[in-house]
Scaffold this motif. Structure first.
Motif, mmCIF file in Angstrom:
data_model
loop_
_atom_site.group_PDB
_atom_site.id
_atom_site.type_symbol
_atom_site.label_atom_id
_atom_site.label_comp_id
_atom_site.label_asym_id
_atom_site.label_seq_id
_atom_site.Cartn_x
_atom_site.Cartn_y
_atom_site.Cartn_z
ATOM 1 N N THR A 4 30.926 110.500 55.335
ATOM 2 C CA THR A 4 31.187 109.356 56.204
ATOM 3 C C THR A 4 32.191 108.430 55.525
ATOM 4 O O THR A 4 31.972 107.998 54.396
ATOM 5 C CB THR A 4 29.885 108.579 56.489
ATOM 6 N N ILE A 5 33.286 108.153 56.223
ATOM 7 C CA ILE A 5 34.331 107.288 55.676
ATOM 8 C C ILE A 5 34.621 106.177 56.681
ATOM 9 O O ILE A 5 34.740 106.426 57.890
ATOM 10 C CB ILE A 5 35.607 108.097 55.360
ATOM 11 N N THR B 41 28.857 111.076 49.533
ATOM 12 C CA THR B 41 28.704 111.198 50.983
ATOM 13 C C THR B 41 29.313 110.032 51.754
ATOM 14 O O THR B 41 29.540 110.161 52.964
ATOM 15 C CB THR B 41 27.219 111.315 51.376
ATOM 16 N N THR B 42 29.553 108.897 51.076
ATOM 17 C CA THR B 42 30.087 107.746 51.804
ATOM 18 C C THR B 42 31.226 107.094 51.018
ATOM 19 O O THR B 42 31.129 106.892 49.807
ATOM 20 C CB THR B 42 29.002 106.670 52.035
ATOM 21 N N GLY C 178 38.817 111.791 61.638
ATOM 22 C CA GLY C 178 37.347 111.791 61.594
ATOM 23 C C GLY C 178 36.703 110.482 61.176
ATOM 24 O O GLY C 178 35.536 110.464 60.786
ATOM 25 N N VAL C 179 37.460 109.385 61.294
ATOM 26 C CA VAL C 179 36.923 108.066 60.929
ATOM 27 C C VAL C 179 36.669 107.275 62.212
ATOM 28 O O VAL C 179 37.592 107.005 62.985
ATOM 29 C CB VAL C 179 37.908 107.315 60.005
ATOM 30 N N TRP D 45 37.679 115.293 53.738
ATOM 31 C CA TRP D 45 36.340 114.819 53.392
ATOM 32 C C TRP D 45 35.457 114.636 54.622
ATOM 33 O O TRP D 45 34.265 114.896 54.556
ATOM 34 C CB TRP D 45 36.463 113.525 52.581
ATOM 35 N N THR D 46 36.027 114.174 55.740
ATOM 36 C CA THR D 46 35.180 114.080 56.937
ATOM 37 C C THR D 46 34.804 115.474 57.432
ATOM 38 O O THR D 46 33.706 115.676 57.947
ATOM 39 C CB THR D 46 35.868 113.267 58.057
ATOM 40 N N ASP D 47 35.684 116.457 57.236
ATOM 41 C CA ASP D 47 35.321 117.844 57.575
ATOM 42 C C ASP D 47 34.143 118.332 56.736
ATOM 43 O O ASP D 47 33.389 119.196 57.167
ATOM 44 C CB ASP D 47 36.516 118.787 57.339
#
Ligand SMILES: [Zn+2]
Length: 273
Positions: free
Chosen positions: A70-71, A41-42, A107-108, A64-66
């Protein structure tokens, strides 16, 4: 010619050579890449320069953010030596802004600028210490860095900052789990973090894993195009971010059995796996 110009030009040329090499391997047999583990998840991405993630990895970040992961990005330098015609103080401001924009596109929301000097990174305790602090702050399960092998494949040389950053990242992940290493960080309020399961090095010539990027490819292109001042400063008049990224993604995809992919060399940080 400054360092980041060098690193990007070399990576552009060498990745094309490496992909040709990859292609020849693919034509000889079956797809040779395993899927990366996506049960996390991270993640924390640690690279030397703004633009290092955007030259091929950003589409995977978007995937992955989709998925709700959380990145966080950590830029060891701000790429301030990367634009030949721009003073480093101004280039730092411009390139940090471009990196924040390119991160947002995939998405970061958080970018850690660690503030070390562009072009002159050395493997050593100051670099390990800075990366260790970022790992302790963000407490990721997966850490992603760039290729730190001596070449991109064949004889195309990697760049000094990339090599130092990747090697220091592997060690800093272990440092982060030991409260007695860089103990001043613990005294200042950070906690030890030993929860990193794997470190992934993107575009390593020893890449053995991959993830599909077909659905998020266009956002990866937009993320690279956000580095407008940097790309303009390189003076590559015919450079097309989409064309460049598509070439690499499709060839990795062929190795992985999908239209487009990104490759990683995976290092386990857990004794039992
Ligand atoms: Zn770079």
């Amino acid at each position: 010619m400054r360092e980041c110009f060098n690193c990007s030009l070399r990576s552009l040329l060498s990745r094309r050579r490496a992909k040709l090499h990859d292609r020849s391997r693919t034509l000889k047999g079956m797809p040779d890449l395993e899927p990366v583990d996506e049960s996390w998840t991270t993640a924390l991405c640690v690279v030397a320069h703004p633009d290092d993630l955007e030259f091929g990895t950003a589409a995977a970040i978007a995937r992955w953010t989709d998925q709700g992961k959380t990145i966080v990005y950590a830029m060891v330098t701000s790429g301030e030596a990367g634009i030949d015609g721009m003073d480093p103080a101004e280039a730092r401001r411009v390139r940090e802004a471009e990196e924040l924009e390119s991160a947002k596109i995939v998405g970061v929301d958080t970018v850690d600028f660690l503030g070390l000097s562009d072009g002159v990174l050395e493997y050593g305790l100051p670099l390990r210490q800075a990366i260790c602090a970022s790992v302790r702050r963000h407490r990721p399960e997966i850490v992603i860095t760039n290729n730190f092998r001596d070449t991109w494949g064949g004889q195309a040389l990697n760049q000094a900052d990339h090599i130092a950053t990747g090697r220091a990242t592997l060690d800093a992940v272990r440092d982060a789990g030991n409260r007695w290493v860089f103990h001043d960080q613990i005294e200042d309020g950070l906690e030890r973090w030993g929860g990193v399961r794997q470190v992934w090095a993107a575009f390593s010539p020893n890449g053995n894993h991959a993830v599909e990027t077909t659905q998020t490819f266009e956002r990866g292109v937009a993320s690279l195009a956000a580095h407008k001042a940097y790309i303009d400063g390189l003076g590559w008049e015919s450079f097309d971010p989409a064309e460049f990224l598509e070439s690499g993604a499709r060839q990795a995809g062929t190795r992985f059995g999908v239209p487009m992919a990104a490759t990683f060399e995976v290092f386990s940080m857990v004794w039992s796996t």
